[in-house]
Design an enzyme around this catalytic site. Sequence first.
Site, mmCIF file in Angstrom:
data_model
loop_
_atom_site.group_PDB
_atom_site.id
_atom_site.type_symbol
_atom_site.label_atom_id
_atom_site.label_comp_id
_atom_site.label_asym_id
_atom_site.label_seq_id
_atom_site.Cartn_x
_atom_site.Cartn_y
_atom_site.Cartn_z
ATOM 1 N N PRO A 130 83.110 26.985 22.447
ATOM 2 C CA PRO A 130 81.736 26.859 22.033
ATOM 3 C C PRO A 130 81.335 25.430 22.441
ATOM 4 O O PRO A 130 79.968 25.031 22.056
ATOM 5 C CB PRO A 130 81.851 27.059 20.379
ATOM 6 C CG PRO A 130 83.431 26.770 20.111
ATOM 7 C CD PRO A 130 83.975 27.269 21.320
ATOM 8 N N ARG A 159 78.639 41.918 39.029
ATOM 9 C CA ARG A 159 77.476 42.766 39.456
ATOM 10 C C ARG A 159 76.666 41.858 40.720
ATOM 11 O O ARG A 159 75.779 42.606 41.283
ATOM 12 C CB ARG A 159 76.315 43.104 38.370
ATOM 13 C CG ARG A 159 75.919 41.652 37.901
ATOM 14 C CD ARG A 159 75.242 42.082 36.496
ATOM 15 N NE ARG A 159 74.208 43.091 36.274
ATOM 16 C CZ ARG A 159 73.050 43.027 36.800
ATOM 17 N NH1 ARG A 159 72.536 41.851 37.622
ATOM 18 N NH2 ARG A 159 72.406 44.281 36.939
ATOM 19 N N ASP A 190 66.756 40.631 39.290
ATOM 20 C CA ASP A 190 66.699 40.538 37.718
ATOM 21 C C ASP A 190 66.317 39.087 37.116
ATOM 22 O O ASP A 190 65.876 38.304 37.805
ATOM 23 C CB ASP A 190 68.220 40.309 37.483
ATOM 24 C CG ASP A 190 69.246 41.697 37.520
ATOM 25 O OD1 ASP A 190 68.274 42.733 37.290
ATOM 26 O OD2 ASP A 190 70.508 41.569 37.658
ATOM 27 N N GLU A 210 91.633 27.556 15.365
ATOM 28 C CA GLU A 210 90.790 26.350 15.228
ATOM 29 C C GLU A 210 90.289 25.635 16.496
ATOM 30 O O GLU A 210 89.305 25.164 16.628
ATOM 31 C CB GLU A 210 91.323 25.234 14.189
ATOM 32 C CG GLU A 210 90.638 24.029 14.121
ATOM 33 C CD GLU A 210 89.701 24.524 12.937
ATOM 34 O OE1 GLU A 210 88.376 23.738 13.092
ATOM 35 O OE2 GLU A 210 89.489 25.654 12.244
#
Length: 258
Positions: free
Chosen positions: A97, A162, A177, A124
């Site tokens: 993150p 893809r 896209d 953690e």
Amino acid sequence: MRFDVLTLFPEMFSGMFTTSILGKAQEKGIVSLNAINFREFSGNKHHTVDDYPYGGGGGMVLKAEPIFNAVEHVVAAARAEAGEREPRAPRVVLMCPQGETYTQRKAEEFAKEDHIILVCGHYEGYDERIREHLVTDEISIGDYVLTGGEIAACAIVDSVTRLLPGALGNELSSVTDSYSTGLLEHPHYTRPAEFRGWKVPDVLISGHHVNVDAWRREQSLYRTWRRRPDLLERAELNDKERKLIERWKEEEKEKETK
């Protein structure tokens, strides 16, 4: 391309890697997808991969040794498969993150590689030496925290695969896209031409391809301006398109004052 995903839960990838576009890409030999349990590289009889953090604190931290051992194992396996051909060093990507926010541009960058190793964490966090001395990239798929890195890894594998030649039935799909052009994609319609009184825009059934392309570009620009104006800061726009955006802004102000 070869993907090796290092995870404590390889069973999470069994369905994802064997169905739809990813399954077909493997069948065609376009991509190799492997989920590897790095607990097997723990180096201890209890297969422990985490420990308490130095200095105290809540939660457990993933140890450096299992991750290093697992990465070295898959790199050696890739070299053995390459035979006499010397493979390029893989990208070692940490799902985290704290990492760089994942974008279509990053997917396009990854699609140029031969081998990507994705490390999925739990607990953690990671021993900092993994970041400092092993990985080449740290990636986050958004400003939120997941239980582990597996979902993020699946997103990366899918978005990159893809883009590989032959992975999609229509090679134009990945080119047009959302985000690939720097803008959100234009609206789409299909048959019937009228549904419950709602009609398909006349330009799309006119057969005039130049006008269709112009309409789609303008709609893409308008949708981006309305939904993701931040993307316009990096988009390549001509003078006509910039003036069009300014006109929309003026019209918006006029509506607000009425």
